[in-house]
Design an enzyme around this catalytic site. Structure first.
Site, mmCIF file in Angstrom:
data_model
loop_
_atom_site.group_PDB
_atom_site.id
_atom_site.type_symbol
_atom_site.label_atom_id
_atom_site.label_comp_id
_atom_site.label_asym_id
_atom_site.label_seq_id
_atom_site.Cartn_x
_atom_site.Cartn_y
_atom_site.Cartn_z
ATOM 1 N N GLY A 7 6.889 4.723 8.498
ATOM 2 C CA GLY A 7 6.194 6.258 8.782
ATOM 3 C C GLY A 7 5.977 6.851 10.160
ATOM 4 N N SER A 8 4.795 7.877 10.178
ATOM 5 C CA SER A 8 5.396 7.921 12.061
ATOM 6 C C SER A 8 4.554 6.818 13.089
ATOM 7 C CB SER A 8 3.860 9.033 11.864
ATOM 8 O OG SER A 8 2.578 8.348 11.961
ATOM 9 N N THR A 9 5.185 7.781 14.171
ATOM 10 C CA THR A 9 5.712 6.644 15.207
ATOM 11 C C THR A 9 3.979 6.615 15.988
ATOM 12 O OG1 THR A 9 7.615 7.381 16.314
ATOM 13 C CG2 THR A 9 6.096 6.453 18.285
ATOM 14 N N GLY A 46 2.597 3.332 13.315
ATOM 15 C CA GLY A 46 3.312 2.328 13.927
ATOM 16 C C GLY A 46 2.925 1.831 15.152
ATOM 17 N N GLU A 48 9.492 0.864 10.452
ATOM 18 C CA GLU A 48 10.446 2.499 11.168
ATOM 19 C C GLU A 48 9.872 2.997 11.140
ATOM 20 O OE1 GLU A 48 12.701 4.861 9.623
ATOM 21 O OE2 GLU A 48 12.734 4.205 7.908
ATOM 22 N N LYS A 71 0.832 -1.196 -0.016
ATOM 23 C CA LYS A 71 -0.002 0.079 -0.693
ATOM 24 C C LYS A 71 1.113 1.113 -0.131
ATOM 25 C CE LYS A 71 -1.432 2.488 2.459
ATOM 26 N NZ LYS A 71 -1.747 3.976 1.964
ATOM 27 N N CYS A 83 13.935 10.286 7.775
ATOM 28 C CA CYS A 83 13.475 9.605 9.636
ATOM 29 C C CYS A 83 14.432 10.155 10.002
ATOM 30 C CB CYS A 83 12.962 7.939 8.891
ATOM 31 S SG CYS A 83 13.601 7.612 8.289
ATOM 32 N N GLU A 115 9.546 15.425 16.327
ATOM 33 C CA GLU A 115 9.641 15.566 15.546
ATOM 34 C C GLU A 115 9.158 15.930 14.109
ATOM 35 O OE1 GLU A 115 8.218 11.678 12.345
ATOM 36 O OE2 GLU A 115 10.435 12.140 11.800
HETATM 37 P P1 NAI Z 1 1.269 8.512 8.794
HETATM 38 O O1 NAI Z 1 2.507 6.493 8.850
HETATM 39 O O2 NAI Z 1 0.224 7.933 9.195
HETATM 40 O O3 NAI Z 1 1.219 7.626 7.223
HETATM 41 C C1 NAI Z 1 2.939 6.455 6.327
HETATM 42 C C2 NAI Z 1 1.426 5.690 5.763
HETATM 43 O O4 NAI Z 1 0.519 4.611 6.719
HETATM 44 C C3 NAI Z 1 0.739 5.794 4.682
HETATM 45 O O5 NAI Z 1 0.467 5.048 3.220
HETATM 46 C C4 NAI Z 1 -0.507 5.658 5.226
HETATM 47 O O6 NAI Z 1 -1.358 5.866 4.063
HETATM 48 C C5 NAI Z 1 -0.553 4.557 6.425
HETATM 49 N N1 NAI Z 1 -1.439 4.735 7.221
HETATM 50 C C6 NAI Z 1 -1.974 5.711 7.761
HETATM 51 N N2 NAI Z 1 -2.921 4.848 8.996
HETATM 52 C C7 NAI Z 1 -2.734 4.479 9.331
HETATM 53 C C8 NAI Z 1 -3.069 3.150 10.004
HETATM 54 N N3 NAI Z 1 -4.163 3.843 11.237
HETATM 55 N N4 NAI Z 1 -3.182 1.795 9.431
HETATM 56 C C9 NAI Z 1 -2.608 1.526 8.691
HETATM 57 N N5 NAI Z 1 -1.534 1.970 7.684
HETATM 58 C C10 NAI Z 1 -2.218 3.408 7.807
HETATM 59 O O7 NAI Z 1 2.533 10.065 8.226
HETATM 60 P P2 NAI Z 1 1.821 10.918 7.704
HETATM 61 O O8 NAI Z 1 0.614 11.251 7.721
HETATM 62 O O9 NAI Z 1 1.852 10.563 6.501
HETATM 63 O O10 NAI Z 1 2.804 11.685 7.845
HETATM 64 C C11 NAI Z 1 2.541 12.188 9.180
HETATM 65 C C12 NAI Z 1 4.234 12.486 9.699
HETATM 66 O O11 NAI Z 1 5.046 10.798 10.174
HETATM 67 C C13 NAI Z 1 5.581 13.177 9.461
HETATM 68 O O12 NAI Z 1 4.573 14.455 9.720
HETATM 69 C C14 NAI Z 1 6.070 12.641 9.703
HETATM 70 O O13 NAI Z 1 6.617 12.797 11.154
HETATM 71 C C15 NAI Z 1 6.070 10.845 9.848
HETATM 72 N N6 NAI Z 1 6.228 10.259 8.806
HETATM 73 C C16 NAI Z 1 7.585 9.634 9.554
HETATM 74 C C17 NAI Z 1 8.214 8.384 7.972
HETATM 75 C C18 NAI Z 1 9.433 7.954 8.050
HETATM 76 O O14 NAI Z 1 10.217 7.766 6.709
HETATM 77 N N7 NAI Z 1 9.977 7.728 9.249
HETATM 78 C C19 NAI Z 1 7.876 8.908 6.316
HETATM 79 C C20 NAI Z 1 6.421 9.417 7.199
HETATM 80 C C21 NAI Z 1 6.431 10.074 7.328
#
Ligand code: NAI
Ligand code: MG
Length: 496
Positions: free
Chosen positions: A241-243, A246, A263, A188, A297, A396
């Site tokens: 993605g975000s903690t 996660g 991660e 996804k 990240c 972050e």
């Molecule tokens: P997010 O962690 O919510 O999204 C990342 C992925 O997870 C996307 O594919 C999203 O559709 C999916 N996702 C979201 N909610 C989910 C759920 N309940 N169950 C399963 N999958 C889900 O991150 P978002 O909202 O795009 O960004 C927010 C913050 O996250 C950023 O400001 C940053 O701090 C952090 N982030 C960290 C990343 C990293 O590389 N560690 C990458 C992207 C965001």
């Protein structure tokens, strides 16, 4: 079949963008919520797509299950490797197009996407193509007449949920090792940047993977992502993605005790000692936070500088930032260093943190506002004299915003560096070899950069301590993350 739409990219490449879901090597219509994909340089709509519904997720998982139990597991490992090599070469063939799609969709500079993300992706696929037939277990003597051997078997159906900051590269990091180990995949992509992942389906089919081995289901996180993480017939969930997300994925994955790799976020420190090569330290500290618009990240978003060189560091760091701030703009322009933030939500979130930093009394040395009137551009922002209790030091931000403060002793800076719930990365700048390694040992982080920043390599484990995640990606470590051990006990004797 679903529709494709014609995209004319800013660098005059034209291509047909597939839509829908990629299941069983075909693009099929999606039935879930709609979402809109924007061009972050001008806030204009690229396309509105339909995401995967829960039923669509079921369908993709069923396809992956059939593939796992069918032809795919019969295939010899060396042939699996050959298919992955073929895929790598298709990525190389389409490197310019894929880099252009990511640059268009995400806003990152084309040169970074081409020479960074896509080159890395090509190498990751080649690395794991070579690994496919080198996954071995062990034989262990368990008694005079007994032995056991251990086989590394694939996990089964792997759900992979990826973010938007490195759209294609995050796909590569997850898909390549999972395939090498003989798993099947439901991927996804992030709703902000689904285009290159959807296009990737074409390459999967062209390379000749059996139907169902890789399925791609764009959609919203709380619908498609959640359904995938909760699914009772998915054996593993890998996420970047975000903690906060996660944490929620970990709960969803508890449904059937899925294997998980997470991660997540970071608030990584850079430590600059007064015996560092100052110009080098400034250069790496700058790229460590400003590269990719701070959307990394491992971004080193807190900089601690020893008091004796603090003022000089600030002067040089600000000059470097000023210089790079002249290179903000169109990601397709060759000279561009900084493009827009990925989305309006991220743009607003980062500006919110900048306001918060000002209110908390941090000194603004550069930036502090949006850049221009169109798109999601933000001035690179340098805060100095920050204190540990400030939000901009604790949380972050994921933008081009850095918090700089001073320290006097090694013990003090190590305590500050570790005073965080995160533990992804850290950078240490010193010309003293013993000090560098001693400090590296004391830092609670999955990765430490000595006189450098932002390093990653496909052969080296990537991942975090504490709330930055669970498990490791890349290298041999990813082969462990995508296999499980089966112990077979053999009795050669006759006594009970
Ligand atoms: P997010 O962690 O919510 O999204 C990342 C992925 O997870 C996307 O594919 C999203 O559709 C999916 N996702 C979201 N909610 C989910 C759920 N309940 N169950 C399963 N999958 C889900 O991150 P978002 O909202 O795009 O960004 C927010 C913050 O996250 C950023 O400001 C940053 O701090 C952090 N982030 C960290 C990343 C990293 O590389 N560690 C990458 C992207 C965001
Ligand atoms: Mg976009």
């Amino acid at each position: 079949m679903t529709s494709t739409f014609k995209v004319s990219l800013p660098n005059e490449l034209n291509y047909d963008q597939p839509t829908g879901l990629f299941i069983d090597n075909e693009y099929v219509p999606a039935n879930g919520e709609k979402f809109t994909v924007y061009n972050p340089t001008n806030d204009e709509e690229i396309v509105t797509l339909q995401g995967a519904s829960e039923q669509d997720v079921d369908k993709a998982v069923a396809a992956a299950r059939r593939a796992f139990e069918g032809e795919w597991s019969e295939l010899e490992a060396v042939e699996r490797g050959a298919l992955i090599y073929k895929l790598a070469e298709l990525i190389k063939r389409d490197q310019k197009l894929l880099a252009s799609i990511d640059s268009f969709d995400n806003g990152k500079s084309f040169s970074d996407a081409y020479g960074g993300d896509l080159l890395e992706s090509y190498n990751v696929f080649r690395y794991y193509a070579g690994a496919a037939d080198k996954i071995t277990g062990k034989t262990i003597e368990t008694g005079p007449n007994k032995l056991a051997y251990v086989i590394q078997e694939p996990l089964g159906v792997c759900g992979q949920i990826i973010p938007w900051n490195y759209p294609f590269m995050m796909l590569a990091w997850k898909v390549a090792p999972a395939l090498a180990c003989g798993n099947t995949i439901v991927l996804k992509p992030a709703e902000q940047t689904p285009l290159s992942a959807l296009y990737f389906g074409k390459l999967i089919a062209e390379a000749g993977f059996p139907p169902g081995v890789v399925n791609i289901i764009p959609g919203l996180g709380y619908i498609s992502g959640k359904a995938l993480a909760e699914h009772m017939d998915v054996d593993k969930i890998a996420f970047t993605g975000s903690t906060a997300t996660g944490r929620s994925i970990m709960k969803s994955a508890a449904s059937n005790l899925k294997n998980i790799t997470l991660e997540c976020g970071g608030k990584s420190p850079s430590i600059v000692f007064d015996d560092a090569d100052l110009d080098q330290a400034v250069k790496w500290c700058h790229s460590g936070i400003m590269d990719n618009m701070g959307q990394v990240c491992t971004s080193t978003s807190r900089i601690y500088v020893q008091d004796t060189i603090y003022d000089e560091f600030l002067t040089k760091f600000t000059a470097k930032t000023k210089d790079n701030a002249t290179k903000i703009g169109d990601p397709f322009n060759e000279d561009t260093y900084q493009g827009p933030q990925v989305s309006k939500a991220q743009f607003e979130k980062v500006l919110g943190y900048i306001d918060e930093g000002k209110k908390s009394g941090a000194r603004v040395l550069h930036g502090g506002a949006k850049h221009g009137d169109k798109g999601y551009f933000i001035q690179p922002t340098v805060f100095a004299d920050t204190t540990e209790d400030m939000k901009i030091v604790k949380e972050e931000i994921f933008g081009p915003v850095v918090a700089i403060s001073k320290f006097s002793t090694e013990a003090e800076v190590i305590a500050k560096a570790n005073d965080t719930s995160y533990g992804l990365a850290a950078a240490v700048f010193t010309e003293k070899v013993t000090k560098a390694h001693k400090v590296a040992r004391k830092i609670q982080a999955g990765m430490v950069f000595i006189n450098s920043s932002g390093d990653s390599h496909f052969g080296i484990p990537f991942g975090g301590y504490k709330s930055s995640g669970i498990g490791r990606e890349l290298g041999q470590y990813a082969l462990d993350a995508y296999t499980q051990s089966k112990a077979v006990h053999v009795n050669l004797g006759t006594e009970l």
